[in-house]
Motif scaffolding. Structure first.
Motif, mmCIF file in Angstrom:
data_model
loop_
_atom_site.group_PDB
_atom_site.id
_atom_site.type_symbol
_atom_site.label_atom_id
_atom_site.label_comp_id
_atom_site.label_asym_id
_atom_site.label_seq_id
_atom_site.Cartn_x
_atom_site.Cartn_y
_atom_site.Cartn_z
ATOM 1 N N THR A 66 14.863 -63.199 42.935
ATOM 2 C CA THR A 66 13.272 -63.323 42.972
ATOM 3 C C THR A 66 12.806 -62.620 41.523
ATOM 4 O O THR A 66 11.935 -63.235 40.907
ATOM 5 C CB THR A 66 12.655 -62.467 44.098
ATOM 6 O OG1 THR A 66 13.263 -63.278 45.226
ATOM 7 C CG2 THR A 66 11.376 -62.861 44.166
ATOM 8 N N GLY A 86 14.336 -68.741 43.410
ATOM 9 C CA GLY A 86 13.552 -68.421 44.739
ATOM 10 C C GLY A 86 14.369 -69.001 46.131
ATOM 11 O O GLY A 86 14.146 -68.308 46.988
ATOM 12 N N ALA A 108 10.172 -64.075 47.940
ATOM 13 C CA ALA A 108 10.823 -65.274 47.189
ATOM 14 C C ALA A 108 10.155 -66.453 47.527
ATOM 15 O O ALA A 108 10.302 -67.332 46.759
ATOM 16 C CB ALA A 108 12.478 -65.188 47.914
ATOM 17 N N LEU A 111 7.180 -66.929 45.354
ATOM 18 C CA LEU A 111 7.662 -67.401 43.753
ATOM 19 C C LEU A 111 7.845 -68.946 43.980
ATOM 20 O O LEU A 111 7.564 -69.600 43.336
ATOM 21 C CB LEU A 111 8.897 -66.786 43.586
ATOM 22 C CG LEU A 111 9.507 -67.257 42.217
ATOM 23 C CD1 LEU A 111 9.019 -67.099 41.176
ATOM 24 C CD2 LEU A 111 11.144 -66.656 41.943
#
Length: 350
Positions: A66, A86, A108, A111
């Motif tokens: 990440t 991600g 994550a 993202l």
């Protein structure tokens, strides 16, 4: 001791730790952050890529993926690789229900949602909503482990609420993040995000105030200032203050052009924004210069290249440079990449 000397000493210490085989994720992350803050963007990305060779556990590797994805996205404005990284991080944390794993999975997913918004907004909304649910779940915990930063959870929650246009909730989370900020960068980022949320919510006076506070925060990097100045330009434009808007967008352009080490990917959109504002100010010559700079900066595979060329044609037409206008309009009309609207505008001008 000057700040840059202190930074260099710390960076050397971290490199020595890694060379000695420390294998600590925190050392990689801190070194990448130090390199990023001193405009050594490529080195920061490479440090994180090198860390991928270390056999971290699932959650730590997800944190690394990440961080790498976020760094690449900021430096290159690319979306595909960060989104994939991600997604890999999300997969690594599936089925792990510790507080750290849930927080990592949420970041994550944030993202992935941010990088996927332009390409697939419906899927991005679903992922953002899932991330928000995880953020809320972790924030409701009685006590967070030391490895989980409450500020980061609040800040990312604010960003996801903004993406979903839940502006009231986003502003509330952002205000919480601002109160939880432990350093200047966290305070700065909270103010910029709060200003963005206010602008998108139409609360323009509040947006201007938050963003003005952000650019006054001391000791932040030049690159970091580009976004708040651009946000201030958009805010001033929405307030009808065109001259002030142009001054702000030109400040962002000046920052990037004054240092060749800074990423150039932000410039094309800034040139185009400057062109729009100059055109609205009836400063056609300046608008033409800005659109020409945008044309030269965008790839021909990008529809924004052709939109900029169409605006350049319009400027040339207004300036009486009819041959140049027709040449540009012909190129736009013949381009399979140009939007239907731009091709129609070109056809009208011809």
């Amino acid at each position: 001791m000057p700040a840059h000397v202190t930074t260099d000493v710390k960076a050397k210490q971290l490199r020595d730790n890694l060379a000695a085989g420390s294998g600590k994720l925190d050392d990689y992350l801190e070194l990448a952050n130090l390199l990023f803050e001193t405009n050594r963007f490529g080195e920061a990305v490479e440090i994180l890529r090198h860390a991928l060779d270390v056999p971290f556990g699932s959650v730590e590797r997800a944190v690394l993926l990440t961080a790498l994805g976020g760094c690449i996205n900021v430096v290159t404005l690319g979306r595909d690789e960060p989104r994939v990284l991600g997604e890999q991080a999300v997969a690594l944390t599936e089925g792990i229900e510790t507080c750290e794993a849930l927080a990592t999975r949420a970041k994550a997913q944030a993202l992935v949602a941010s990088c996927g918004w332009l390409d697939d907004p419906a899927r991005a909304e679903e992922i953002a909503a899932s991330a928000l649910a995880l953020f809320d779940r972790v924030l409701e915990a009685d006590r967070l482990p030391a490895s989980v930063d409450r500020y980061e959870l609040l800040f990312e929650s604010a960003r996801m609420n903004c993406l979903l246009r839940r502006f009231e909730e986003g502003a509330s989370r952002c205000a919480e993040a601002l109160r939880a900020a432990s350093d200047q960068y966290q305070k700065f980022n909270s103010l910029v995000e709060l200003g963005t949320i206010y602008r998108e919510a139409g609360m323009l006076t509040e947006a201007r105030e938050a963003l003005a506070r952000a650019v006054r925060v001391p000791d932040v990097t030049a690159l970091a200032l580009v976004r708040p100045y651009n946000e201030l330009a958009l805010t001033e434009e929405a307030l009808g203050k065109k001259a002030e808007a142009r001054a702000k967008v030109r400040k962002a352009i000046d920052i990037l052009q004054s240092d060749p080490t800074l990423p150039r990917g932000y410039l094309p959109d800034l040139f185009r924004e400057d062109g729009y504002i100059s055109y609205e100010l009836d400063d056609i010559e300046e608008a033409a210069k800005s659109f020409k700079a945008a044309v030269d900066s965008y790839s021909a595979a990008d529809p924004r290249h052709w939109n900029s060329l169409m605006w350049l044609a319009r400027c040339d037409y207004d300036l009486g440079q009819l041959e140049a206008a027709r040449t540009s309009a012909t190129l736009v009309k013949q381009s399979p990449v140009a939007s239907e609207e731009d091709r129609a505008s070109a056809d009208w001008l011809l």
